[in-house]
Design a protein around this motif. Structure first.
Motif: not given
Length: 260
Positions: A111-123, A69-83
């Motif tokens: 660190g911490g992260i917020q997880i969202k289930d937009d695809y219904g994986v956790l249904y 989690p503490n590496e995310i802001r250094d390695k990801v910019q904006g929205e990454d729908y590729v990796n």
């Protein structure tokens, strides 16, 4: 059509003598019997195509990029729908429910992260606060004005442990505002705060209401906020030590989970 062709070919190669009328009757019968099958196959093909389009992307182990989690802001910019990234050993600290979707707050030692289930994986999953997930994988989003979050793409499975409660990081309001990304989506503890704008008899209400807090008249102030309905009707104290989650990238809100 290959199935229909095979049926007809098998009839013609049967080797039994038959007159033209019998052959014609058999062909008509075969065709009539196969019409519902043809319609059914077309329907199934369309239905399969629909689910392939709408289904969440699938990932295998070779596609995961391990990240903390503490590496995310250094390695990801904006929205990454590729990796597709993977974060290991996450303990759930809060599950925020809403009309449209749920947000899981989770953290590990980094660190911490917020997880969202937009695809219904956790249904079909029912997680609880204190559950430990071996690994969570998905796309990472780092919007400018919102907390970094993961859109989950793979079912994490059953928790490896339950009933675990991470110790909150004790921090001052000044430290939180000076280094907000260090505490983003993490469980924190702020001691000896004053609800300096409270009124006599005031109670906590909706999750969108802000309650200004500070540790001294000369120091910085931020807002406390009720993360869900658990605090509704609870009196707003004059002073308190608060344990909650830093929910924003600016360090300006501590989300309270319960009256305790």
């Amino acid at each position: 059509m290959g199935f229909l062709h095979s049926c007809k070919s098998g009839t013609q190669r049967s080797g039994f003598p038959a007159n033209k009328a019998a052959k014609k009757q058999k062909q008509q019968l075969t065709t009539n019997q196969n019409q519902p099958l043809m319609k059914s196959n077309i329907f199934l093909s369309l239905l399969t195509g629909f689910f392939l389009i709408c289904a969440p992307p699938l990932a295998n182990a070779q596609e995961f990029i391990d990240i903390e989690p503490n590496e995310i802001r250094d390695k990801v910019q904006g929205e990454d729908y590729v990796n597709i990234y993977r974060i290991s050993n996450l303990t759930i600290t809060f599950i925020q429910t809403s009309t449209y979707d749920n947000t899981i707050y989770a953290q590990n030692d980094n660190g911490g992260i917020q997880i969202k289930d937009d695809y219904g994986v956790l249904y079909e999953r029912t997680y609880q606060v204190g559950d430990v997930l071996e690994a969570v994988s998905g796309y990472l989003m780092v919007p400018g004005m919102q907390a970094a979050h993961m859109i989950i793409t793979n079912d994490p499975g059953e928790p490896t442990q339950t009933g675990q409660n991470p110790n909150p990081v004790t921090v001052t309001i000044d430290e939180l505002k000076a280094n907000p990304h260090d505490y983003e989506s993490r469980l924190i503890k702020i001691e000896d705060v004053e609800f300096f704008e409270r009124t006599e008899g005031q109670t906590f209400t909706s999750s969108s209401a802000n309650y200004a807090i500070r540790q001294s008249a000369e120091g910085s102030s931020i807002n406390a906020r009720n993360l869900d309905a658990s605090l509704d009707g609870t009196p707003v104290p004059a002073t308190a030590t608060l344990v909650g989650i830093s929910t924003t990238p600016s360090g300006t809100i501590i989300g309270l989970r319960s009256p305790s």
